[in-house]
Design a protein around this motif. Sequence first.
Motif, PDB file in Angstrom:
ATOM      1  N   HIS A 127       0.722  -0.916  -0.135  1.00 28.63           N
ATOM      2  CA  HIS A 127       0.309   0.076  -0.549  1.00 28.63           C
ATOM      3  C   HIS A 127       0.534   1.338  -0.051  1.00 28.63           C
ATOM      4  O   HIS A 127       2.261   1.602   0.428  1.00 28.63           O
ATOM      5  CB  HIS A 127      -0.919  -0.139   0.752  1.00 28.63           C
ATOM      6  CG  HIS A 127      -2.317  -0.880   1.356  1.00 28.63           C
ATOM      7  ND1 HIS A 127      -2.597  -1.552  -0.098  1.00 28.63           N
ATOM      8  CD2 HIS A 127      -1.820  -2.090   2.343  1.00 28.63           C
ATOM      9  CE1 HIS A 127      -3.148  -2.498   0.353  1.00 28.63           C
ATOM     10  NE2 HIS A 127      -2.705  -2.947   1.570  1.00 28.63           N
ATOM     11  N   ASP A 128       0.318   2.547  -0.824  1.00 25.53           N
ATOM     12  CA  ASP A 128       1.245   3.464  -0.678  1.00 25.53           C
ATOM     13  C   ASP A 128       1.158   4.489   0.452  1.00 25.53           C
ATOM     14  O   ASP A 128      -0.708   4.290   0.782  1.00 25.53           O
ATOM     15  CB  ASP A 128       0.327   4.321  -1.949  1.00 25.53           C
ATOM     16  CG  ASP A 128       1.000   5.728  -1.731  1.00 25.53           C
ATOM     17  OD1 ASP A 128       1.838   6.508  -1.615  1.00 25.53           O
ATOM     18  OD2 ASP A 128       1.196   6.356  -3.484  1.00 25.53           O
ATOM     19  N   TYR A 129       1.368   5.178   1.413  1.00 27.68           N
ATOM     20  CA  TYR A 129       1.370   5.257   2.595  1.00 27.68           C
ATOM     21  C   TYR A 129       1.352   6.952   2.062  1.00 27.68           C
ATOM     22  O   TYR A 129       1.552   7.601   3.015  1.00 27.68           O
ATOM     23  CB  TYR A 129       1.834   5.320   3.295  1.00 27.68           C
ATOM     24  CG  TYR A 129       1.979   3.858   4.505  1.00 27.68           C
ATOM     25  CD1 TYR A 129       0.996   3.969   5.692  1.00 27.68           C
ATOM     26  CD2 TYR A 129       1.723   2.612   4.118  1.00 27.68           C
ATOM     27  CE1 TYR A 129       0.125   3.090   6.446  1.00 27.68           C
ATOM     28  CE2 TYR A 129       1.523   1.599   4.659  1.00 27.68           C
ATOM     29  CZ  TYR A 129       0.499   2.018   5.502  1.00 27.68           C
ATOM     30  OH  TYR A 129       0.204   0.768   6.148  1.00 27.68           O
ATOM     31  N   SER A 130       1.925   7.926   0.514  1.00 25.60           N
ATOM     32  CA  SER A 130       2.680   9.142   0.875  1.00 25.60           C
ATOM     33  C   SER A 130       1.064   9.740   1.449  1.00 25.60           C
ATOM     34  O   SER A 130       1.290  10.906   1.712  1.00 25.60           O
ATOM     35  CB  SER A 130       2.348   9.242  -0.424  1.00 25.60           C
ATOM     36  OG  SER A 130       1.368   8.982  -1.661  1.00 25.60           O
ATOM     37  N   LEU A 152       7.998   0.990  -2.572  1.00 22.37           N
ATOM     38  CA  LEU A 152       6.800   2.076  -2.953  1.00 22.37           C
ATOM     39  C   LEU A 152       7.030   3.195  -2.877  1.00 22.37           C
ATOM     40  O   LEU A 152       6.355   4.273  -2.805  1.00 22.37           O
ATOM     41  CB  LEU A 152       5.916   0.423  -3.219  1.00 22.37           C
ATOM     42  CG  LEU A 152       4.157   0.937  -2.845  1.00 22.37           C
ATOM     43  CD1 LEU A 152       3.985   1.841  -4.660  1.00 22.37           C
ATOM     44  CD2 LEU A 152       3.268   0.331  -2.242  1.00 22.37           C
ATOM     45  N   ASN A 153       7.238   3.133  -0.915  1.00 20.91           N
ATOM     46  CA  ASN A 153       7.133   4.563  -0.425  1.00 20.91           C
ATOM     47  C   ASN A 153       8.735   5.018   0.403  1.00 20.91           C
ATOM     48  O   ASN A 153       9.115   4.320  -0.216  1.00 20.91           O
ATOM     49  CB  ASN A 153       6.709   3.827   1.046  1.00 20.91           C
ATOM     50  CG  ASN A 153       4.790   3.522   1.122  1.00 20.91           C
ATOM     51  OD1 ASN A 153       4.158   4.479   0.564  1.00 20.91           O
ATOM     52  ND2 ASN A 153       4.857   2.314   0.784  1.00 20.91           N
TER      53      ASN A 153
END
Length: 328
Positions: A127-130, A152-153
């Motif tokens: 998952h993207d936590y941005s 990814l992050n």
Amino acid sequence: MKVTIKEIAQLAGVSVTTVSQILNQKGGRFSEATKQRVLRVIEEQQYSPNYFASNIIAKKSKTIGVIVPDFSEQFASAIVREIKYQVEQQGYYLIICESNYDFSKERELLEQLARIAVEGIFLFTPHDYSEENSIHKGRFQDIPVIFADRGLNEGYYGTVKIDEYTGVYQAIKWLIGKGHRKIGLIMDNSEHYHLGERYEAYHQALIDHGLLIEEKYIQKRPLTIAGGYQGATELLRHSEVSAIFCCDDMVAIGCYQAVYDSEKILDQEITVVGFDGGEVTQFVRPQIKSVRQPYRELGKAYAEKIQMAIEQPNRRMDDRLFHVSFET
């Protein structure tokens, strides 16, 4: 019933502070007779101090939390094994949790790990936590978080990145060198991960060698044994592929079974190449040719990051880049 430190003190005729200091090897000011009396009572009562509770109070639990999507996922399990080896040498222990790829479950597990005062957290996530503000400057409730997510992050403590492109390109080039012109691909269906570099390397290697990209040669499936079986079955039924590149070793195992059921001969009529190079590739015959991840180096890099983040939580860290390899 478990005896308490207060009861030990009463039986030995000393204060709780005296027992605590002797247990923690800080009893230099006490006579040898007092120390031996306390130790004898401890032995007789088979007392074991609750170090976990006291460490939570001191905020030094010597534990590190790990959140993985799936215990059976080869990438995560191999990396965690290496991390465990590294951090245990420094006196830390891992608490491993499974999120089942669910974002809300990850958040719940972060909360639970914070409640038991782990000193750091590894977060294996698709998952993207941005856009998520619960992790600020690399920390969740003041606990350092190291992302393990294939880049990814962008982590506060630096990202461990993996060059997958080069290794996959080498594998496809090797298949072409072996005379294969119709090469199938079983790739991720983006349900949990999007492994774009692996597809791009496959695509570019075919173009560079003057081969056509045909949709019938590509199957998008879950990165599981069942996904590999289904994808390979479709490729063998509706195309004339002589080789199949699988974006994961679990997929390659399912592919092997589909080839067997089709009554084709592995490494003669069909060549299969996987990705990851974990232990599972060693236990099937013929042995799976695979693009190999540098698990030991990755585990060491992650362990170094978490230990530095625990000791210096405000320190930014550089990214680390590792390369996969394909060797026949």
